[in-house]
Every structure is written in C-alpha cells, then in structure tokens.
Scaffold this motif. Structure first.
Motif, PDB file in Angstrom:
ATOM      1  N   UNK A 173      -5.064  -2.191 -11.792  1.00  0.00           N
ATOM      2  CA  UNK A 173      -4.863  -3.595 -12.129  1.00  0.00           C
ATOM      3  C   UNK A 173      -4.361  -4.334 -10.898  1.00  0.00           C
ATOM      4  N   UNK A 174      -5.062  -5.388 -10.514  1.00  0.00           N
ATOM      5  CA  UNK A 174      -4.572  -6.285  -9.472  1.00  0.00           C
ATOM      6  C   UNK A 174      -3.923  -7.460 -10.168  1.00  0.00           C
ATOM      7  N   UNK A 176     -10.840  -8.683  -3.667  1.00  0.00           N
ATOM      8  CA  UNK A 176      -9.736  -7.842  -4.118  1.00  0.00           C
ATOM      9  C   UNK A 176      -9.657  -6.550  -3.305  1.00  0.00           C
ATOM     10  N   UNK A 177      -9.189  -6.653  -2.067  1.00  0.00           N
ATOM     11  CA  UNK A 177      -9.111  -5.489  -1.185  1.00  0.00           C
ATOM     12  C   UNK A 177      -8.101  -4.457  -1.685  1.00  0.00           C
ATOM     13  N   UNK A 178      -7.006  -4.896  -2.282  1.00  0.00           N
ATOM     14  CA  UNK A 178      -5.992  -3.959  -2.768  1.00  0.00           C
ATOM     15  C   UNK A 178      -6.504  -3.123  -3.927  1.00  0.00           C
ATOM     16  N   UNK A 201      -0.776  -0.549 -10.816  1.00  0.00           N
ATOM     17  CA  UNK A 201      -0.778  -1.989 -10.556  1.00  0.00           C
ATOM     18  C   UNK A 201      -0.591  -2.240  -9.070  1.00  0.00           C
ATOM     19  N   UNK A 202      -1.182  -3.315  -8.580  1.00  0.00           N
ATOM     20  CA  UNK A 202      -0.918  -3.794  -7.229  1.00  0.00           C
ATOM     21  C   UNK A 202      -0.706  -5.297  -7.313  1.00  0.00           C
ATOM     22  N   UNK A 211       1.087  -6.106  -3.390  1.00  0.00           N
ATOM     23  CA  UNK A 211      -0.293  -6.560  -3.421  1.00  0.00           C
ATOM     24  C   UNK A 211      -1.082  -6.497  -2.137  1.00  0.00           C
ATOM     25  N   UNK A 212      -0.458  -6.137  -1.026  1.00  0.00           N
ATOM     26  CA  UNK A 212      -1.235  -6.062   0.209  1.00  0.00           C
ATOM     27  C   UNK A 212      -2.091  -4.798   0.209  1.00  0.00           C
ATOM     28  N   UNK A 213      -3.225  -4.871   0.855  1.00  0.00           N
ATOM     29  CA  UNK A 213      -4.105  -3.696   0.933  1.00  0.00           C
ATOM     30  C   UNK A 213      -3.382  -2.527   1.593  1.00  0.00           C
TER      31      UNK A 213
END
Length: 169
Positions: A13-14, A24-26, A70-71, A133-135
């Motif tokens: 989940x982003x 959505x890289x992460x 999650x990110x 949330x960062x990749x």
C-alpha cells in the motif's frame, strides 16, 4: 524446495494524496525487494485513517494475505497519520522494527532519521509494516528488515514454528 503457495502472501500500500500508478516508485520498490514472496495486490490510498483501517480489516476478513507493507505517511507533517491509524490496530507492536529502521537510516540521512515513525505490529494473524514514502526508504526497509524476517514472523503468528535455544535458532 518450497512451493510458491508456501511462501507468505503480501499486499503493498502506498499512502499518498498525489501518487498514481505511473509515478509510484516506492510501491514498485517494495514489490521488487520482496520478490521472493507472493505479491497479492497493490493499492494507493490517501492518508485517511478510516481508509487504512478499512484496508487492513478487509485483508484480514478475506484472509487475502499474511502481511501488509505500507509506504508513506510516517513523517511528522500534519497530513501524516498512517502511524496513528496502524498503531491503533496493533495487537502487538514490534518496537524493534522502527528502532532498526531508524538505525539503518542514520547511515544514509543522519539525524533526519529520527523524524521517521516507521513501525510494525500484528493485527490478528497478519503482520503489518509501515515504512516512509521515499523509494530509498522503502527499498532499505523491505530489503534489510522485512525480507529477512517475513517467513518466520508469519510462521510464528500461525503457530507453525517455535523458538529454539537461546538465540531463537
């Protein structure tokens, strides 16, 4: 050799108000770093506690996955509420996860690592991880922390293993 169906299943989940599937890289990083496990699906949700809670409860009710990763939403900005939403659900919090993530992050970003509220815990028989949330953070947490313990954590939650000896081996 382990059959694919014996591997833990996970949902990613982003948490973002602005990301889409295209950027959505992460989310993509989580799937890549956890490629040894069975990816069930990916969702992009806004940082709204009710939506996050609904997703977790839905995964549990449907027995869709053994873990949710999650990110995003783990910072201290006013909109960052993922930590509050998830920690309110935890039956057992895995304090060491956030501590370990911040320790590893320190080597890359220094003192800014203390601003992360990365966390993990269990909700019924599902293990839930929450990363920034960062990749780069998503890759680090998934590769260095989640991948090495995911199978064992799931087995423990399902009563399929026990600790052996002084060091859990």
């Amino acid at each position: 050799m382990e059959k694919p169906s014996d591997k833990p299943r996970f949902v990613t989940v982003t948490v973002s108000d602005t990301r889409t599937e295209a950027d959505d890289a992460s989310g993509k990083a989580l799937v890549e770093e956890l490629a040894d496990f069975v990816h069930v699906r990916h969702a992009i949700l806004p940082d709204e506690p009710a939506r996050l809670t609904e997703l977790v409860r839905g995964v549990i009710a449907s027995a869709e996955a053994d873990a949710i990763v999650f990110t995003g939403g783990t910072g201290i900005a006013p909109r960052d509420r993922t930590y509050e939403a998830l920690s309110a659900l935890f039956d057992k919090e895995l304090e060491g996860f956030g501590e370990a993530f911040r320790r590893l992050s320190w080597d890359e970003v220094g003192p800014r690592s203390i601003l992360s509220r990365a966390t993990a815990g269990t909700v019924e028989n599902v293990v839930v991880f929450s990363l920034p949330g960062s990749e780069k953070a998503a890759r680090l947490g998934a590769r260095a922390l989640i991948a090495p313990v995911l199978s064992h954590a799931v087995d423990l939650l399902h009563g399929r293993t026990k600790h052996h000896g002084k060091h859990g081996r």
